[in-house]
Design a protein around this motif. Structure first.
Motif, short mmCIF file in Angstrom:
data_model
loop_
_atom_site.label_atom_id
_atom_site.label_comp_id
_atom_site.label_asym_id
_atom_site.label_seq_id
_atom_site.Cartn_x
_atom_site.Cartn_y
_atom_site.Cartn_z
N LEU A 182 0.83 -1.19 0.00
CA LEU A 182 0.00 0.00 0.00
C LEU A 182 0.87 1.25 0.00
N PRO A 183 0.31 2.41 -0.37
CA PRO A 183 1.09 3.65 -0.34
C PRO A 183 1.70 3.96 1.03
N ASP A 184 1.07 3.48 2.12
CA ASP A 184 1.62 3.74 3.45
C ASP A 184 2.67 2.72 3.86
N GLY A 185 3.00 1.78 2.95
CA GLY A 185 4.04 0.80 3.23
C GLY A 185 3.53 -0.51 3.79
N ASN A 186 2.28 -0.56 4.22
CA ASN A 186 1.73 -1.83 4.71
C ASN A 186 1.54 -2.79 3.54
N GLU A 187 1.60 -4.10 3.85
CA GLU A 187 1.50 -5.12 2.82
C GLU A 187 0.25 -5.97 3.01
#
Length: 284
Positions: free
Chosen positions: A241-246
């Motif tokens: 995701l754009p926030d770095g979460n997968e």
């Protein structure tokens, strides 16, 4: 699979789309030489038991000498792609090669082959081969000739599709080449039946992920009575995701594929998707 694997997934799928195209000329010569040359760099070097071919003209001349009555099949047992620090790609594969027509006895020739291949990136998602070395590991006979064309042809299409929809550029235009007239993509988010709908999906739900890739398993394909192909495969998806979460998910795809041997790729007529495991955070 790590973050780099996810971000580079589209490059790997592009390489595999080209790799499975390598066999098309040998398995269906009526498709023509142009599609075979399309996957090769101008200065390509191909080394095999037939000798060394340097450049497109040399390679085309060598292929033209192959007997027209031969039947060839290439069962890909293992293939691995790696990306070098300079952006070039390396591909290694082990296959079982079958030939009907070579042996005077009428037996089916069988050989275990290893491919060592180098590729260079292009402006799109499809790299081109710069070096191909084919090594023979065994030589014998098989009980029967098993055609591998449908498997290799459809695998090439699937990998190209994944390369295009995973490509961070989100360019829909190349996808036109692999959509059949009257296509229907029945995704979990709804059915898509025209190219404008596909562009909206790619710009909308398809672009909400910063990077993603798919791992294919359970692949099978067979030819329908009308000449189309039916493909089934399980896709293990991973995205960032754009926030770095997968996130991860798993789906089963059932495709109907049309085919013209003269075209670069087969085309998608229908896609039906079954959600096996919904989107969820990836376990760390």
């Amino acid at each position: 699979m790590n973050e780099t694997d996810i971000r580079n997934g589209y490059l790997v799928h592009g390489a595999l789309a080209q790799y499975y195209r390598w066999y098309q000329l040998y398995e269906r010569p009526d498709g023509g030489i142009e599609n075979a040359l399309d996957i090769l760099a101008e200065d390509v070097v191909v080394v095999s038991g037939l000798g060394t071919a340097k450049g497109l003209d040399d390679y085309a001349a060598r292929v033209a000498q192959l007997p027209g009555h031969w039947q060839n099949a290439h069962d890909v047992r293992d293939v691995q792609v790696s990306i070098n620090d300079d952006g070039t790609l390396a591909l290694n594969a082990d296959i079982t090669y079958l030939n009907a027509g070579m042996l005077e006895s009428g037996s089916i020739r069988s050989a275990e082959l290893t491919y060592t291949m180098a590729m260079t990136a292009t402006d799109g998602v499809l790299p081109k081969f710069t070096e191909i070395t084919i090594s023979q590991n065994s030589d014998g006979t098989a009980d029967a000739f098993v055609d591998a064309y449908a498997d290799n042809r459809v695998r090439s299409l699937v990998h190209y599709w994944l390369a295009l929809i995973e490509d961070p550029s989100r360019n829909p235009e190349p996808v036109r080449e692999i959509l059949a007239d009257g296509f229907s993509l029945n995704f979990s988010s709804g059915a898509i039946t025209d190219f404008d709908g596909f562009k909206a999906w790619l710009a909308g739900p398809g672009s909400q992920i910063e990077a993603s890739t798919h791992v294919i398993s359970g692949f099978s394909v067979f030819e329908n009575a009308d000449g189309t192909y039916a493909m089934t495969a399980v896709f293990d998806w991973a995205g960032i995701l754009p926030d770095g979460n997968e996130l991860v998910a798993k789906t089963r795809h059932n495709w109907t594929v049309t085919n013209d041997v003269a075209e670069r790729f087969a085309r998608i007529l229908t896609v039906d998707v079954e959600v096996l495991e919904p989107f969820r955070p990836r376990a760390k």
